[in-house]
Design a protein around this motif. Structure first.
Motif, PDB file in Angstrom:
ATOM      1  N   GLY A 110      -3.069  -1.600  -4.568  1.00  0.00           N
ATOM      2  CA  GLY A 110      -1.681  -1.347  -4.163  1.00  0.00           C
ATOM      3  C   GLY A 110      -0.735  -1.700  -5.374  1.00  0.00           C
ATOM      4  O   GLY A 110      -0.930  -1.524  -6.404  1.00  0.00           O
ATOM      5  N   THR A 111       0.592  -1.518  -4.916  1.00  0.00           N
ATOM      6  CA  THR A 111       1.585  -1.918  -6.142  1.00  0.00           C
ATOM      7  C   THR A 111       2.511  -2.905  -5.629  1.00  0.00           C
ATOM      8  O   THR A 111       2.928  -3.359  -4.515  1.00  0.00           O
ATOM      9  N   GLU A 112       2.732  -3.778  -6.963  1.00  0.00           N
ATOM     10  CA  GLU A 112       3.551  -4.796  -6.575  1.00  0.00           C
ATOM     11  C   GLU A 112       5.217  -4.844  -6.667  1.00  0.00           C
ATOM     12  O   GLU A 112       5.491  -3.812  -7.467  1.00  0.00           O
ATOM     13  N   TYR A 113       5.873  -5.232  -5.700  1.00  0.00           N
ATOM     14  CA  TYR A 113       7.334  -5.054  -5.409  1.00  0.00           C
ATOM     15  C   TYR A 113       7.967  -6.136  -5.329  1.00  0.00           C
ATOM     16  O   TYR A 113       7.249  -7.186  -4.683  1.00  0.00           O
ATOM     17  N   THR A 124       9.883  -2.166  10.162  1.00  0.00           N
ATOM     18  CA  THR A 124       8.425  -2.807  10.569  1.00  0.00           C
ATOM     19  C   THR A 124       7.509  -3.066   9.656  1.00  0.00           C
ATOM     20  O   THR A 124       7.235  -2.122   8.608  1.00  0.00           O
ATOM     21  N   VAL A 125       6.976  -4.036   9.366  1.00  0.00           N
ATOM     22  CA  VAL A 125       5.921  -4.442   8.127  1.00  0.00           C
ATOM     23  C   VAL A 125       4.718  -4.593   9.023  1.00  0.00           C
ATOM     24  O   VAL A 125       4.383  -5.269  10.160  1.00  0.00           O
ATOM     25  N   SER A 126       3.603  -3.712   8.529  1.00  0.00           N
ATOM     26  CA  SER A 126       2.581  -3.398   8.942  1.00  0.00           C
ATOM     27  C   SER A 126       1.329  -3.927   8.021  1.00  0.00           C
ATOM     28  O   SER A 126       1.547  -4.559   6.857  1.00  0.00           O
ATOM     29  N   VAL A 161       6.821  -0.750   6.416  1.00  0.00           N
ATOM     30  CA  VAL A 161       6.230  -0.989   5.120  1.00  0.00           C
ATOM     31  C   VAL A 161       4.683  -1.570   5.093  1.00  0.00           C
ATOM     32  O   VAL A 161       4.457  -2.570   5.911  1.00  0.00           O
ATOM     33  N   PHE A 162       3.673  -0.849   4.663  1.00  0.00           N
ATOM     34  CA  PHE A 162       2.503  -1.194   4.885  1.00  0.00           C
ATOM     35  C   PHE A 162       1.742  -2.077   3.695  1.00  0.00           C
ATOM     36  O   PHE A 162       1.736  -1.633   2.667  1.00  0.00           O
ATOM     37  N   LEU A 163       1.283  -3.218   3.994  1.00  0.00           N
ATOM     38  CA  LEU A 163       1.121  -4.153   3.247  1.00  0.00           C
ATOM     39  C   LEU A 163      -0.211  -3.912   2.736  1.00  0.00           C
ATOM     40  O   LEU A 163      -1.389  -3.302   3.418  1.00  0.00           O
ATOM     41  N   GLN A 164      -0.653  -4.440   1.529  1.00  0.00           N
ATOM     42  CA  GLN A 164      -2.116  -4.184   0.963  1.00  0.00           C
ATOM     43  C   GLN A 164      -2.855  -5.606   1.276  1.00  0.00           C
ATOM     44  O   GLN A 164      -2.548  -6.663   1.148  1.00  0.00           O
ATOM     45  N   GLY A 165      -4.015  -5.323   1.831  1.00  0.00           N
ATOM     46  CA  GLY A 165      -4.795  -6.535   2.172  1.00  0.00           C
ATOM     47  C   GLY A 165      -5.336  -6.698   3.448  1.00  0.00           C
ATOM     48  O   GLY A 165      -4.251  -6.766   4.396  1.00  0.00           O
ATOM     49  N   CYS A 166      -6.815  -6.727   3.669  1.00  0.00           N
ATOM     50  CA  CYS A 166      -6.865  -7.232   5.100  1.00  0.00           C
ATOM     51  C   CYS A 166      -8.362  -7.845   5.269  1.00  0.00           C
ATOM     52  O   CYS A 166      -9.212  -7.286   4.643  1.00  0.00           O
ATOM     53  N   PRO A 167      -8.470  -9.073   5.656  1.00  0.00           N
ATOM     54  CA  PRO A 167      -9.853  -9.771   5.811  1.00  0.00           C
ATOM     55  C   PRO A 167     -10.610  -9.323   7.096  1.00  0.00           C
ATOM     56  O   PRO A 167     -11.931  -9.525   6.994  1.00  0.00           O
ATOM     57  N   LEU A 168     -10.055  -8.540   7.937  1.00  0.00           N
ATOM     58  CA  LEU A 168     -11.021  -7.918   9.171  1.00  0.00           C
ATOM     59  C   LEU A 168     -11.602  -6.845   8.695  1.00  0.00           C
ATOM     60  O   LEU A 168     -11.198  -5.937   7.852  1.00  0.00           O
ATOM     61  N   ARG A 169     -12.655  -6.310   9.386  1.00  0.00           N
ATOM     62  CA  ARG A 169     -13.392  -5.063   9.053  1.00  0.00           C
ATOM     63  C   ARG A 169     -13.705  -4.551  10.407  1.00  0.00           C
ATOM     64  O   ARG A 169     -14.857  -4.502  10.892  1.00  0.00           O
ATOM     65  N   CYS A 170     -12.367  -3.991  11.102  1.00  0.00           N
ATOM     66  CA  CYS A 170     -12.690  -3.468  12.460  1.00  0.00           C
ATOM     67  C   CYS A 170     -13.483  -2.417  12.494  1.00  0.00           C
ATOM     68  O   CYS A 170     -13.411  -1.155  11.566  1.00  0.00           O
ATOM     69  N   MET A 171     -14.331  -2.143  13.409  1.00  0.00           N
ATOM     70  CA  MET A 171     -15.187  -1.163  13.553  1.00  0.00           C
ATOM     71  C   MET A 171     -14.617   0.559  13.474  1.00  0.00           C
ATOM     72  O   MET A 171     -15.074   1.436  12.902  1.00  0.00           O
ATOM     73  N   TYR A 172     -13.461   0.360  13.971  1.00  0.00           N
ATOM     74  CA  TYR A 172     -12.490   1.453  14.034  1.00  0.00           C
ATOM     75  C   TYR A 172     -11.421   1.807  13.144  1.00  0.00           C
ATOM     76  O   TYR A 172     -10.318   2.647  13.222  1.00  0.00           O
ATOM     77  N   CYS A 173     -11.165   0.881  12.177  1.00  0.00           N
ATOM     78  CA  CYS A 173     -10.232   0.681  11.256  1.00  0.00           C
ATOM     79  C   CYS A 173     -10.041   2.313  10.500  1.00  0.00           C
ATOM     80  O   CYS A 173     -10.867   2.796   9.991  1.00  0.00           O
ATOM     81  N   HIS A 174      -8.521   2.413  10.608  1.00  0.00           N
ATOM     82  CA  HIS A 174      -8.175   4.067   9.909  1.00  0.00           C
ATOM     83  C   HIS A 174      -7.933   4.011   8.629  1.00  0.00           C
ATOM     84  O   HIS A 174      -7.422   4.891   8.026  1.00  0.00           O
ATOM     85  N   HIS A 225       0.818  -1.052   0.011  1.00  0.00           N
ATOM     86  CA  HIS A 225       0.023   0.012   0.049  1.00  0.00           C
ATOM     87  C   HIS A 225       0.785   1.202   0.060  1.00  0.00           C
ATOM     88  O   HIS A 225       0.657   2.230  -0.686  1.00  0.00           O
ATOM     89  N   SER A 226       1.812   1.313   0.800  1.00  0.00           N
ATOM     90  CA  SER A 226       2.584   2.443   0.956  1.00  0.00           C
ATOM     91  C   SER A 226       3.827   2.048   1.920  1.00  0.00           C
ATOM     92  O   SER A 226       3.978   1.338   2.567  1.00  0.00           O
ATOM     93  N   PHE A 227       4.834   3.228   2.055  1.00  0.00           N
ATOM     94  CA  PHE A 227       6.036   3.158   2.949  1.00  0.00           C
ATOM     95  C   PHE A 227       6.036   4.541   3.777  1.00  0.00           C
ATOM     96  O   PHE A 227       5.593   5.541   3.295  1.00  0.00           O
ATOM     97  N   GLN A 228       6.494   4.267   4.671  1.00  0.00           N
ATOM     98  CA  GLN A 228       6.726   5.410   5.835  1.00  0.00           C
ATOM     99  C   GLN A 228       8.272   5.342   6.119  1.00  0.00           C
ATOM    100  O   GLN A 228       8.763   4.331   6.682  1.00  0.00           O
ATOM    101  N   SER A 229       9.022   6.464   5.514  1.00  0.00           N
ATOM    102  CA  SER A 229      10.455   6.433   5.781  1.00  0.00           C
ATOM    103  C   SER A 229      10.913   6.328   7.233  1.00  0.00           C
ATOM    104  O   SER A 229      11.977   5.621   7.537  1.00  0.00           O
TER     105      SER A 229
END
Length: 248
Positions: free
Chosen positions: A53-56, A79-81, A30-43, A13-17
């Motif tokens: 997202g983009t493939e690397y 950190t991979v998130s 490193v923020f990866l793309q894709g999540c199976p959860l649907r948390c009520m407060y997801c940001h 999805h994106s990077f934060q340096s």
């Protein structure tokens, strides 16, 4: 361990340096793309779609990371998130293996809810090259977890047991949402659950915020917590003393 770096790609999805809240020291995140959860407060609803997202390649990501190594140095790391990092375990395992070869600290930031029993050997391989796990324990009973995340707390507890068996240091977090997780009993239950695991090193309370509303509006998705008040710092300050001092 087999080198997977030439065989797998990650959808990112994106990077934060230079992140300062994603593990010890400064972190390249490193923020990866894709999540199976649907948390009520997801940001980050923009990370849900696993096809976006983009493939690397691993080489491309490592090249980005190494440019920032002078900044995060020996006290920080990577950190991979997500999204949800466990949806791309082969990629994360290959990336962390390469980073260990460079002497770089690795941190896995995850819900712990996105794996199957058949994937446990692969998860154990990932944990073998993980220096720290950060896990968000969202709710402390199965009913609330299913209702508010569409996932399973039982699966999360299985994940935490695997981190303990692998002797990977563990940080636990919980988002404090007014009316849902902000009572003393809520926080005490989370602390008691986390303390089952002898690899636990830290517990963090995170205040619920609504900066994500514009993302939901752009995607045309209703935000389940639109009517919930944000959590103020006074609430966090009042609940923090419940955490044993050694785990703050």
């Amino acid at each position: 361990m087999k080198d997977l770096s030439a065989e797998v790609k990650g959808r990112i999805h994106s990077f934060q340096s230079l992140g300062a809240v994603d593990g010890p020291g400064l972190r390249f995140v490193v923020f990866l793309q894709g999540c199976p959860l649907r948390c009520m407060y997801c940001h980050n609803p923009d990370t849900w779609d696993p096809a976006a997202g983009t493939e690397y390649t691993v080489d491309e990501v490592v090249a980005k990371i190494l440019r920032y190594r002078p900044y995060f140095g020996e006290d920080g790391g990577v950190t991979v998130s997500g999204g949800e990092a466990l949806l791309q375990m082969r990629f994360v395992t290959a990336l962390f293996t390469r980073l260990h070869g460079e002497g770089i600290n690795t941190c896995l930031d995850t819900s712990g809810a996105a794996f199957t029993d058949a994937q446990i050997p692969l998860l154990e391989q990932l944990l073998s090259v993980t220096d720290l796990v950060i896990c968000d324990i969202k709710f402390t009973n199965e009913e609330d977890y299913l209702s508010h995340t569409k996932g399973s707390l039982h699966r999360v507890l299985s994940f935490l047991s695997l981190t303990q068996a692998s002797c990977v240091p563990l940080w636990v977090r919980q988002v404090i949402v007014p009316g849902f997780t902000d009572s003393e009993s809520d926080v005490r239950a989370m602390i008691a659950l986390a303390q089952r695991y002898d690899n636990l090193r830290k517990i963090e309370l995170l205040p619920f915020r609504k900066l994500c509303i514009t993302k939901y509006e752009a995607l045309g998705i209703p935000f389940p917590c639109a009517g919930v008040e944000e959590c103020d710092e006074a609430t966090i300050a009042s609940l923090t003393p419940l955490i044993p001092e050694a785990l703050r």
